[in-house]
Design an enzyme around this catalytic site. Sequence first.
Site, short mmCIF file in Angstrom:
data_model
loop_
_atom_site.label_atom_id
_atom_site.label_comp_id
_atom_site.label_asym_id
_atom_site.label_seq_id
_atom_site.Cartn_x
_atom_site.Cartn_y
_atom_site.Cartn_z
N TYR A 135 0.83 -1.21 0.00
CA TYR A 135 0.00 0.00 0.00
C TYR A 135 0.86 1.26 0.00
CZ TYR A 135 -4.76 -1.76 0.87
OH TYR A 135 -6.00 -2.32 0.77
N LYS A 185 2.68 -15.17 2.73
CA LYS A 185 2.91 -15.89 1.48
C LYS A 185 4.40 -16.17 1.40
CE LYS A 185 1.49 -17.57 -2.51
NZ LYS A 185 0.65 -18.79 -2.61
N ASP A 217 -3.40 -17.97 0.56
CA ASP A 217 -4.37 -18.66 -0.32
C ASP A 217 -5.08 -19.76 0.46
OD1 ASP A 217 -1.89 -19.95 -0.21
OD2 ASP A 217 -1.98 -20.69 -2.27
N ASP A 241 -6.74 -6.75 4.06
CA ASP A 241 -7.84 -6.08 3.34
C ASP A 241 -8.75 -7.12 2.70
OD1 ASP A 241 -9.28 -3.96 2.04
OD2 ASP A 241 -8.17 -4.43 0.20
N ASP A 245 -12.73 -8.67 4.13
CA ASP A 245 -13.97 -8.65 3.33
C ASP A 245 -14.57 -10.05 3.25
OD1 ASP A 245 -13.66 -5.92 2.70
OD2 ASP A 245 -14.32 -6.24 0.62
C1 IPM Z 1 -10.60 -0.93 3.70
C2 IPM Z 1 -10.77 -0.32 2.35
C3 IPM Z 1 -9.57 0.60 2.08
C4 IPM Z 1 -8.33 -0.27 2.06
C5 IPM Z 1 -9.67 1.44 0.78
C6 IPM Z 1 -10.91 2.33 0.79
C7 IPM Z 1 -8.45 2.27 0.54
O1 IPM Z 1 -10.92 -1.30 1.38
O2 IPM Z 1 -10.50 -0.19 4.69
O3 IPM Z 1 -10.60 -2.16 3.79
O4 IPM Z 1 -7.97 -0.85 1.03
O5 IPM Z 1 -7.70 -0.37 3.11
MG MG Z 2 -11.13 -3.25 2.17
#
Ligand code: IPM
Ligand code: MG
Length: 346
Positions: A135, A185, A217, A241, A245
């Site tokens: 990042y 990884k 993975d 990240d 999700d």
């Molecule tokens: C998160 C989001 C952010 C990230 C984006 C909006 C930059 O996806 O907080 O998970 O990638 O960290």
């Molecule tokens: Mg995110």
Amino acid sequence: MLIALLPGDGIGPEVVEQAVRVLNVVTDKLTYESAPVGGAAYKAQGHPLPAATLDLAKRADAILFGAVGDPDCDKLERHLRPEQAILGLRKELALFANLRPAKLFPELADASALRPEVATQIDMVIVRELNGDVYFGEKGMRTTASGLREGYDIMSYDEAEVRRIARVGFETAQARGGKLCSVDKANVLETSQLWRDVVIEMSADFPDVELSHMYVDNCAMQLVRNPGQFDVIVTGNLFGDILSDQASMCAGSIGMLPSASLDDQQKGLYEPIHGSAPDIAGQGKANPLATILSAAMMLRYSLGLPDEADRIEAAVAKALAGGARSPDLGGTMTTAQMGDAVLAAL
Ligand code: IPM
Ligand code: MG
């Protein structure tokens, strides 16, 4: 105590509004100041993280953040895009430790993408590093020797960065079920090899924590196959990240997961892990529970009000048990009605 409200883009303002309603019922110790951030700030002031917004975030005792991301801004130069606001806040305030708890409310077992008997096992915290990795490495566009366009982003962690997030991982595990899974990884990446070496070195200081290692993975696969095996996961910025999700959908809905981003003094920024969802913005369809639960984390971690945090979490559970369902949970309630249901439960 001063709370910086940074509602941001898309559904951010709608969900933050509901969280503030809830906060106002459980405590009168907070004052609020709002500032624009993300695409909204770019449109109003020409920058996604204006100096006054950053200053407010620094002055405040804690930050309640909505979301950033606006399709109108996707063609801007990268440093002007909405996402730079949250990345800038994380970096400027040294918010390196991102805690993303994923726990299924039993009432939502049917909303999970997994079979209910698998989903009900989920109770984990993902500890994601937020200040380094690919990042924040050098990045750019260039032309190769043969004239091809090439994009690049450098991934790196130094050992101090790994140590400080690994410590949060170990301590989080100590306070919970005593199990830490470090995700990397290392079979391919040098960054990950160093990560793994440092985590193993540190494990000597935490003999009471059972440490394991998993390739990312495999972890993605295990999160779907048997998520109940995880207590605490510690991982880098990019893997965290993605995995958070994924964990959110296993735990019912991305509209349910809160997060805390902390510095080494427990100052924090609190935000739902979902994004700005521009497709449903302004329609009252957003689920405010992730933001309401983020507000509870804020009371607990940064403001020293754990009883008030417990009250909010119990009220969310009660609202769900009473049938409160926004569209992401298979229902029809509006954002404000979901807020009403939590207030009624309080
Ligand atoms: C998160 C989001 C952010 C990230 C984006 C909006 C930059 O996806 O907080 O998970 O990638 O960290
Ligand atoms: Mg995110």
